[in-house]
Design a protein around this motif. Structure first.
Motif, PDB file in Angstrom:
ATOM      1  N   ILE A  71      12.996  -3.936  12.682  1.00 14.63           N
ATOM      2  CA  ILE A  71      11.407  -4.155  12.805  1.00 14.63           C
ATOM      3  C   ILE A  71      10.472  -3.162  11.976  1.00 14.63           C
ATOM      4  O   ILE A  71       9.737  -3.876  11.176  1.00 14.63           O
ATOM      5  CB  ILE A  71      10.969  -4.012  14.379  1.00 14.63           C
ATOM      6  N   TYR A  72      10.877  -1.944  12.126  1.00 18.61           N
ATOM      7  CA  TYR A  72      10.055  -0.953  11.348  1.00 18.61           C
ATOM      8  C   TYR A  72      10.164  -1.310   9.736  1.00 18.61           C
ATOM      9  O   TYR A  72       9.372  -1.369   9.080  1.00 18.61           O
ATOM     10  CB  TYR A  72      10.547   0.504  11.593  1.00 18.61           C
ATOM     11  N   ALA A  73      11.158  -1.587   9.247  1.00 21.67           N
ATOM     12  CA  ALA A  73      11.921  -2.020   8.122  1.00 21.67           C
ATOM     13  C   ALA A  73      10.795  -3.082   7.515  1.00 21.67           C
ATOM     14  O   ALA A  73      10.350  -3.195   6.324  1.00 21.67           O
ATOM     15  CB  ALA A  73      13.221  -2.081   7.780  1.00 21.67           C
ATOM     16  N   LEU A  74      11.024  -4.265   8.469  1.00 23.63           N
ATOM     17  CA  LEU A  74      10.332  -5.408   7.988  1.00 23.63           C
ATOM     18  C   LEU A  74       8.874  -5.232   7.757  1.00 23.63           C
ATOM     19  O   LEU A  74       8.194  -5.574   6.873  1.00 23.63           O
ATOM     20  CB  LEU A  74      10.456  -6.555   9.133  1.00 23.63           C
ATOM     21  N   LEU A  75       8.105  -4.643   8.736  1.00 20.34           N
ATOM     22  CA  LEU A  75       6.877  -4.287   8.845  1.00 20.34           C
ATOM     23  C   LEU A  75       6.462  -3.304   7.594  1.00 20.34           C
ATOM     24  O   LEU A  75       5.540  -3.602   6.758  1.00 20.34           O
ATOM     25  CB  LEU A  75       6.289  -3.408   9.953  1.00 20.34           C
ATOM     26  N   PHE A  76       7.207  -2.468   7.109  1.00 21.41           N
ATOM     27  CA  PHE A  76       6.969  -1.596   5.811  1.00 21.41           C
ATOM     28  C   PHE A  76       6.990  -2.184   4.912  1.00 21.41           C
ATOM     29  O   PHE A  76       6.167  -1.716   3.945  1.00 21.41           O
ATOM     30  CB  PHE A  76       8.336  -0.495   6.023  1.00 21.41           C
ATOM     31  N   ILE A  77       7.821  -3.274   4.779  1.00 20.54           N
ATOM     32  CA  ILE A  77       8.075  -3.978   3.137  1.00 20.54           C
ATOM     33  C   ILE A  77       7.134  -5.227   3.154  1.00 20.54           C
ATOM     34  O   ILE A  77       7.223  -6.050   2.376  1.00 20.54           O
ATOM     35  CB  ILE A  77       9.468  -4.238   2.824  1.00 20.54           C
ATOM     36  N   SER A  78       6.394  -5.315   4.417  1.00 22.96           N
ATOM     37  CA  SER A  78       5.572  -6.620   4.226  1.00 22.96           C
ATOM     38  C   SER A  78       4.231  -6.363   4.139  1.00 22.96           C
ATOM     39  O   SER A  78       3.711  -5.279   4.617  1.00 22.96           O
ATOM     40  CB  SER A  78       5.576  -7.191   5.584  1.00 22.96           C
ATOM     41  N   SER A  79       3.615  -6.883   3.089  1.00 28.33           N
ATOM     42  CA  SER A  79       2.234  -6.674   2.554  1.00 28.33           C
ATOM     43  C   SER A  79       1.180  -7.047   3.737  1.00 28.33           C
ATOM     44  O   SER A  79       0.170  -6.716   3.896  1.00 28.33           O
ATOM     45  CB  SER A  79       1.863  -7.621   1.250  1.00 28.33           C
TER      46      SER A  79
ATOM     47  N   LEU B 195      17.822  -0.806  -8.765  1.00 26.06           N
ATOM     48  CA  LEU B 195      18.728  -1.157  -9.817  1.00 26.06           C
ATOM     49  C   LEU B 195      18.790  -2.504 -10.006  1.00 26.06           C
ATOM     50  O   LEU B 195      19.149  -3.272 -11.092  1.00 26.06           O
ATOM     51  CB  LEU B 195      19.935  -0.356  -9.671  1.00 26.06           C
ATOM     52  N   GLN B 196      18.831  -3.337  -8.745  1.00 26.25           N
ATOM     53  CA  GLN B 196      19.233  -4.742  -8.845  1.00 26.25           C
ATOM     54  C   GLN B 196      18.022  -5.510  -9.682  1.00 26.25           C
ATOM     55  O   GLN B 196      17.940  -6.843  -9.665  1.00 26.25           O
ATOM     56  CB  GLN B 196      19.233  -5.149  -7.197  1.00 26.25           C
ATOM     57  N   GLY B 197      16.913  -4.849 -10.047  1.00 21.25           N
ATOM     58  CA  GLY B 197      16.057  -5.199 -10.816  1.00 21.25           C
ATOM     59  C   GLY B 197      14.964  -6.114  -9.961  1.00 21.25           C
ATOM     60  O   GLY B 197      14.797  -6.259  -8.729  1.00 21.25           O
ATOM     61  N   PRO B 198      13.954  -6.662 -10.784  1.00 18.59           N
ATOM     62  CA  PRO B 198      12.795  -7.264 -10.191  1.00 18.59           C
ATOM     63  C   PRO B 198      13.210  -8.526  -9.312  1.00 18.59           C
ATOM     64  O   PRO B 198      14.139  -9.160  -9.713  1.00 18.59           O
ATOM     65  CB  PRO B 198      12.076  -7.790 -11.308  1.00 18.59           C
ATOM     66  N   ALA B 199      12.822  -8.608  -8.100  1.00 18.16           N
ATOM     67  CA  ALA B 199      13.240  -9.698  -7.321  1.00 18.16           C
ATOM     68  C   ALA B 199      12.113 -10.423  -6.710  1.00 18.16           C
ATOM     69  O   ALA B 199      12.157 -11.413  -5.977  1.00 18.16           O
ATOM     70  CB  ALA B 199      13.591  -9.008  -5.888  1.00 18.16           C
ATOM     71  N   GLY B 200      10.862 -10.415  -7.590  1.00 16.28           N
ATOM     72  CA  GLY B 200       9.855 -11.199  -7.567  1.00 16.28           C
ATOM     73  C   GLY B 200       8.962 -11.234  -6.245  1.00 16.28           C
ATOM     74  O   GLY B 200       8.332 -11.953  -5.571  1.00 16.28           O
ATOM     75  N   ASP B 201       9.058  -9.771  -5.581  1.00 18.48           N
ATOM     76  CA  ASP B 201       8.603  -9.550  -4.361  1.00 18.48           C
ATOM     77  C   ASP B 201       7.726  -8.318  -4.546  1.00 18.48           C
ATOM     78  O   ASP B 201       8.350  -7.245  -4.430  1.00 18.48           O
ATOM     79  CB  ASP B 201       9.547  -9.350  -3.189  1.00 18.48           C
ATOM     80  N   ASP B 202       6.689  -8.259  -5.519  1.00 18.56           N
ATOM     81  CA  ASP B 202       6.151  -7.093  -5.923  1.00 18.56           C
ATOM     82  C   ASP B 202       5.641  -6.096  -4.767  1.00 18.56           C
ATOM     83  O   ASP B 202       5.888  -4.798  -5.229  1.00 18.56           O
ATOM     84  CB  ASP B 202       4.514  -7.404  -6.467  1.00 18.56           C
ATOM     85  N   TYR B 203       5.291  -6.623  -3.856  1.00 16.08           N
ATOM     86  CA  TYR B 203       4.826  -5.513  -2.675  1.00 16.08           C
ATOM     87  C   TYR B 203       5.895  -4.548  -2.213  1.00 16.08           C
ATOM     88  O   TYR B 203       5.929  -3.324  -2.269  1.00 16.08           O
ATOM     89  CB  TYR B 203       4.278  -6.365  -1.480  1.00 16.08           C
ATOM     90  N   ALA B 204       7.114  -5.507  -2.032  1.00 21.28           N
ATOM     91  CA  ALA B 204       8.400  -4.753  -1.387  1.00 21.28           C
ATOM     92  C   ALA B 204       8.681  -3.817  -2.388  1.00 21.28           C
ATOM     93  O   ALA B 204       9.289  -2.747  -2.152  1.00 21.28           O
ATOM     94  CB  ALA B 204       9.479  -5.859  -0.948  1.00 21.28           C
ATOM     95  N   GLU B 205       8.764  -4.362  -3.743  1.00 17.05           N
ATOM     96  CA  GLU B 205       9.453  -3.452  -4.487  1.00 17.05           C
ATOM     97  C   GLU B 205       8.575  -1.960  -4.870  1.00 17.05           C
ATOM     98  O   GLU B 205       9.184  -0.980  -4.989  1.00 17.05           O
ATOM     99  CB  GLU B 205       9.536  -4.185  -6.030  1.00 17.05           C
ATOM    100  N   ALA B 206       7.506  -2.459  -4.697  1.00 16.55           N
ATOM    101  CA  ALA B 206       6.506  -1.099  -4.785  1.00 16.55           C
ATOM    102  C   ALA B 206       6.712  -0.244  -3.751  1.00 16.55           C
ATOM    103  O   ALA B 206       6.457   1.062  -4.082  1.00 16.55           O
ATOM    104  CB  ALA B 206       4.991  -1.662  -4.860  1.00 16.55           C
ATOM    105  N   ARG B 207       6.801  -0.743  -2.491  1.00 14.28           N
ATOM    106  CA  ARG B 207       7.289   0.146  -1.339  1.00 14.28           C
ATOM    107  C   ARG B 207       8.231   0.908  -1.559  1.00 14.28           C
ATOM    108  O   ARG B 207       8.313   2.061  -1.082  1.00 14.28           O
ATOM    109  CB  ARG B 207       6.820  -0.698  -0.354  1.00 14.28           C
ATOM    110  N   ILE B 208       9.288   0.152  -1.949  1.00 13.19           N
ATOM    111  CA  ILE B 208      10.522   0.684  -1.940  1.00 13.19           C
ATOM    112  C   ILE B 208      10.363   1.842  -2.986  1.00 13.19           C
ATOM    113  O   ILE B 208      11.039   3.191  -2.862  1.00 13.19           O
ATOM    114  CB  ILE B 208      11.711  -0.328  -2.344  1.00 13.19           C
ATOM    115  N   ALA B 209       9.713   1.546  -4.262  1.00 10.74           N
ATOM    116  CA  ALA B 209       9.890   2.719  -5.137  1.00 10.74           C
ATOM    117  C   ALA B 209       9.114   4.148  -4.717  1.00 10.74           C
ATOM    118  O   ALA B 209       9.469   5.108  -4.846  1.00 10.74           O
ATOM    119  CB  ALA B 209       9.091   2.188  -6.629  1.00 10.74           C
TER     120      ALA B 209
END
Lengths: 183, 183
Positions: free
Chosen positions: A30-38, B117-131
Motif C-alpha cells: 500500500i505504501y509503495a503504491l501511494l508513494f509512486i502514484s501522482s 536501467l529498464q529505461g523510460p516506462a512512460g510513467d513520468d511521476y513514478a520514474e521521478a519518484r524512484i529516481a
DNA sequence: CCTCTGTTTCAGAAATTTCTGAAATCTCTG
DNA sequence: CAGAGATTTCAGAAATTTCTGAAACAGAGG
C-alpha cells in the motif's frame, strides 16, 4: 486500476521487503503504491490495484496512519478518504526515523533506566553493562534530537560534507577544550 | 545456570523486543544473556538458562553469527564452543548498523537502480519518484560510509557537539562555495 | 575404526501473524 | 430519521514463523 509494469515491480518489492522492515506485505505494498502514484488514492482503488481484500486494505491504511506515514485528502463532492504520501522525501525519512526510534529504542531505554533504579543487585558486571548501554543510547538519542531540529537544508549539507567531516570535528578541539580528552 | 532477577528481566525484555527488531524471541534472549554475562557461555549453559530446546539455541547462535554479533572463544581442554559479545559497545553498534543496512537498505537500492536501467516506462511521476528516492538513499549511505570510517573517538565527539553542530555546518560555507546554494 | 562428546539438521508441532468475508458501525443526504 | 455509501471490526481460515525432539553428522581420542 491496473498498474504499469514499473509500478507493479516497485510495489511487489516493497511487499517483499516489508517483513524485513517490520511491517507486513500488504502494508508495504500500500505504501509503495501511494508513494509512486501522482494522485491520492482511495481504499477501493488500492484494494483492486493490489488484489487484496477490502478489510485488509483498511487495516493496512490504519497501520500506516499510526505510523504517520500517510496523509489524508478529500475531494470535494466525494466522501471517500483519499490517501497520499508527503511530496517531500525528507519529511518521510524524518517520520520513519522518529517512529522507529519510538518503537525500537525508547522502550528499551525506559527499561534500562527502570532496572538501574531497582538499585544494586549484586551483579556488578551486568549492572555495569546496563549502565554503559544506557549511556550509549542516551548519547545517540541526544544526537538524534539535534539532527531532528536541523532544517533539511543544513542536514543535506552535513551529509554531503564527505571526508571533510573528520577535519571539521577536529576544528572544534579549541572551541571545547574539555571535550578533547573525552574517554 | 540460574539467572539473577536483574539478568532475568533484562533477558526477557530483549526477548519481547526481538520481534520489533526483526529477530525472534530466542535470538533476542540469547544475545541479551551473552551481553550481560562476564564470561563466555556455551550452548548447553544458554539452553538451560533460557529454558529452550538445545536445537533452538543452536539455530539462534547460528543466526547471531550470521549477523556477526557474537564472538567465538575456546577454553583449553574443552572442546565446546563458548560465545561472547564484544566488550566495546561501539563495535556492537557498528556491526548492527552495517548489518541492518545490508539487509534493509541495500536490496532496495539495487532494485531502484535496476528499475531505472529498464529505461523510460512512460510513467513520468513514478520514474521521478524512484529516481528521487534512489538519490536520497545514495546520499544517506554515502554519509554512513563516512561515519563508518571515523574512529570512535571522533564519532563520540561529533555526537556530543550538540547545538554547536548547526553553526559548524554553516562555517563550511566559505570552504565549499558550490554547496552553498544546493537545492 | 569404534566411541564419546558435542553440534547441526530437519520434519513436524506449536505459536503467531496475516488475511478474508460477513456483519456491525458510522455518516452523510434527502 | 431512513437509507445509501463507505469504513471498521472481528472471528475464523490461511499462511508463515518459531520451536522441538529425534536423528544425522563431526571429529578427537583411544
Amino acid at each position: 486500476m491496473t498498474l504499469t509494469p514499473l509500478q507493479q515491480e516497485f510495489v511487489l518489492h516493497f511487499g517483499e521487503m516489508g517483513s524485513r522492515w517490520g511491517i507486513n506485505r500488504t502494508v508495504g505494498q500500500i505504501y509503495a503504491l501511494l508513494f509512486i502514484s501522482s494522485e491520492p488514492l482511495n481504499a477501493e482503488t488500492i484494494t483492486d490495484a493490489l488484489g487484496v481484500s477490502r478489510s485488509n486494505t483498511s487495516m493496512g491504511l490504519k497501520e500506516l496512519q499510526s505510523w504517520n506515514l500517510v496523509r489524508l485528502k478529500h475531494i470535494p463532492g466525494d466522501r471517500r478518504d483519499y490517501f497520499t504520501t508527503p511530496d517531500d522525501l525528507w519529511e518521510i525519512v524524518r517520520t520513519l526515523v522518529a517512529e522507529r526510534k519510538k518503537r525500537e529504542i525508547d522502550p528499551t531505554l525506559s527499561k534500562l533506566r527502570e532496572l538501574e533504579l531497582q538499585g544494586p543487585a549484586g551483579d556488578d558486571y551486568a549492572e555495569a553493562r546496563i549502565a554503559e548501554l544506557r549511556e550509549l543510547i542516551e548519547m545517540m538519542t541526544g544526537f538524534y534530537a539535534e539532527m531532528e531540529r536541523l532544517e533539511t537544508e543544513r542536514l543535506v549539507k552535513l551529509m554531503t560534507l564527505g571526508s571533510k567531516i573528520a577535519g571539521l570535528i577536529d576544528k572544534t578541539a579549541g572551541m571545547f577544550p574539555t571535550l578533547t580528552n573525552r574517554k
